[in-house]
Write a protein that holds these residues in place. Sequence first.
Motif, PDB file in Angstrom:
ATOM      1  N   ARG A  75       0.832  -1.206   0.000  1.00  0.00           N
ATOM      2  CA  ARG A  75       0.000   0.000   0.000  1.00  0.00           C
ATOM      3  C   ARG A  75       0.871   1.263   0.000  1.00  0.00           C
ATOM      4  NH1 ARG A  75      -5.231  -0.090   1.455  1.00  0.00           N
ATOM      5  NH2 ARG A  75      -5.026   1.774   2.763  1.00  0.00           N
ATOM      6  N   GLN A 103      -4.207  -1.701  -4.538  1.00  0.00           N
ATOM      7  CA  GLN A 103      -4.340  -1.140  -3.190  1.00  0.00           C
ATOM      8  C   GLN A 103      -3.310  -0.054  -2.874  1.00  0.00           C
ATOM      9  OE1 GLN A 103      -4.848  -3.925   0.047  1.00  0.00           O
ATOM     10  NE2 GLN A 103      -5.795  -5.464  -1.261  1.00  0.00           N
ATOM     11  N   VAL A 105      -1.615   3.276  -2.199  1.00  0.00           N
ATOM     12  CA  VAL A 105      -2.147   4.594  -1.828  1.00  0.00           C
ATOM     13  C   VAL A 105      -1.052   5.652  -1.693  1.00  0.00           C
ATOM     14  CG1 VAL A 105      -4.184   3.663  -0.669  1.00  0.00           C
ATOM     15  CG2 VAL A 105      -2.079   4.040   0.647  1.00  0.00           C
ATOM     16  N   ASP A 106       0.216   5.226  -1.630  1.00  0.00           N
ATOM     17  CA  ASP A 106       1.304   6.185  -1.388  1.00  0.00           C
ATOM     18  C   ASP A 106       2.536   5.731  -2.160  1.00  0.00           C
ATOM     19  OD1 ASP A 106       3.360   7.770  -0.383  1.00  0.00           O
ATOM     20  OD2 ASP A 106       2.592   7.755   1.662  1.00  0.00           O
ATOM     21  N   SER A 125      -3.423   1.898 -10.284  1.00  0.00           N
ATOM     22  CA  SER A 125      -3.488   2.390  -8.894  1.00  0.00           C
ATOM     23  C   SER A 125      -4.473   3.547  -8.787  1.00  0.00           C
ATOM     24  CB  SER A 125      -2.094   2.824  -8.432  1.00  0.00           C
ATOM     25  OG  SER A 125      -1.125   1.833  -8.677  1.00  0.00           O
ATOM     26  N   HIS A 127      -6.607   4.179  -6.704  1.00  0.00           N
ATOM     27  CA  HIS A 127      -6.883   4.633  -5.337  1.00  0.00           C
ATOM     28  C   HIS A 127      -5.705   5.402  -4.730  1.00  0.00           C
ATOM     29  CE1 HIS A 127     -10.666   2.465  -5.080  1.00  0.00           C
ATOM     30  NE2 HIS A 127     -10.063   1.406  -5.589  1.00  0.00           N
ATOM     31  N   LEU A 128      -4.707   5.715  -5.536  1.00  0.00           N
ATOM     32  CA  LEU A 128      -3.534   6.425  -5.038  1.00  0.00           C
ATOM     33  C   LEU A 128      -3.933   7.774  -4.440  1.00  0.00           C
ATOM     34  CD1 LEU A 128      -0.386   5.954  -5.067  1.00  0.00           C
ATOM     35  CD2 LEU A 128      -0.331   7.574  -6.968  1.00  0.00           C
ATOM     36  N   LYS A 129      -3.456   8.032  -3.223  1.00  0.00           N
ATOM     37  CA  LYS A 129      -3.789   9.292  -2.534  1.00  0.00           C
ATOM     38  C   LYS A 129      -2.598  10.232  -2.416  1.00  0.00           C
ATOM     39  CE  LYS A 129      -7.566   7.489   0.313  1.00  0.00           C
ATOM     40  NZ  LYS A 129      -8.093   7.350   1.700  1.00  0.00           N
ATOM     41  N   HIS A 153      -8.615  10.076  -6.671  1.00  0.00           N
ATOM     42  CA  HIS A 153      -8.567  10.180  -5.207  1.00  0.00           C
ATOM     43  C   HIS A 153      -7.295  10.860  -4.710  1.00  0.00           C
ATOM     44  CE1 HIS A 153     -12.089   7.575  -4.924  1.00  0.00           C
ATOM     45  NE2 HIS A 153     -11.500   6.737  -5.760  1.00  0.00           N
TER      46      HIS A 153
END
Length: 349
Positions: A75, A103, A105-106, A125, A127-129, A153
Amino acid sequence: MGRRKSKFRHRKPKMGKEIPAAIASSSAPPPPWIELPEDITANILKRLGAVDILKSAQKVCTTWRRVSHDPSMWRVIDFENPVRLRVQYDLICRQAVDRSQGQLVDLSLNYFGDDELLNYVAYRSSHLKRLRLQDCIDISGEGLVEAVKKLPHLEELHLIIMPAVQAEDIINIGISCPMLKSFSFNDRGSKQPIPEYFFADEDEFAENKFGQAIASSMPNLCHLSLFANWMKNEGLEAILDACPHLESLDLRQCFRLDLKQGALGKRCSEQIKHVKYPKDSISDIKWVVDYTDWGAAHLYGSPFTDYNSLDDYGYYDDLEYYDDYTNPFNDISFFGEDAPWIFDHQDYF
């Protein structure tokens, strides 16, 4: 007729040596780390980082290999300190992204990557934040814009020494990422104050275009870092007018700002909770260049020397004599004791 003798004879068993108990046992006891709960094992492996997991740790035992295939392990992927060739890092990054199974995110990339890799990451990716890019010289502004369009996101984008990213790219990024809350657009900076004449060729529009680009496209920002930006008061005023939710603002080494002029400095302190001013300490910044250093001065241009190009020393005259065209500075002895900064960072090339 006599009795036929059998050609097989029954032999008495020989008395052998006694087998040691350790060998006689079915198997040796397993290593102690195998019996650790998998969440603890995962925590340990995460501390190694993506490179060490994929290159070595996953080969230690079946337990570690099984844990390393868990998507939750990936993640957060941090390539902030590459020590191998960029091509190898490109392949390792793709493997790590594949392991995340969407999954991720970073992600942090330093000194490697191109538009193709960034698109590969973005496509897998969604859902990358958080995305951090530093010195990724092969990533273009257009490539970054196309990638973030696939990241609805994204909340944090940190760009450090990304000269290919222009003001119009920042506008398009802001439009594509309405959830963006934290943005960094940091330049290299200097350990010494830069003389005013170093900015002589900059026109007023160029000085403020990045500030105005942020103001026009990122109204929901809570955190903004503009380390070593060349904007003047007009650019900062545009940001303060358009970004009312700002809680923190990093203006260190923004030496073109005059916060004593008018009420701009006072407005910053009243409107924003946490402000770092142009002359505040930079002890936590790792990428700042010492422009009085011989190598840095000639790689990046310096206000402290009359020479602003490697060409002035004729370093590129005889490149046809080098076998390795990907690293023309292969022979350090060619430069004597004054080898430039680049030799300490050959793995970047």
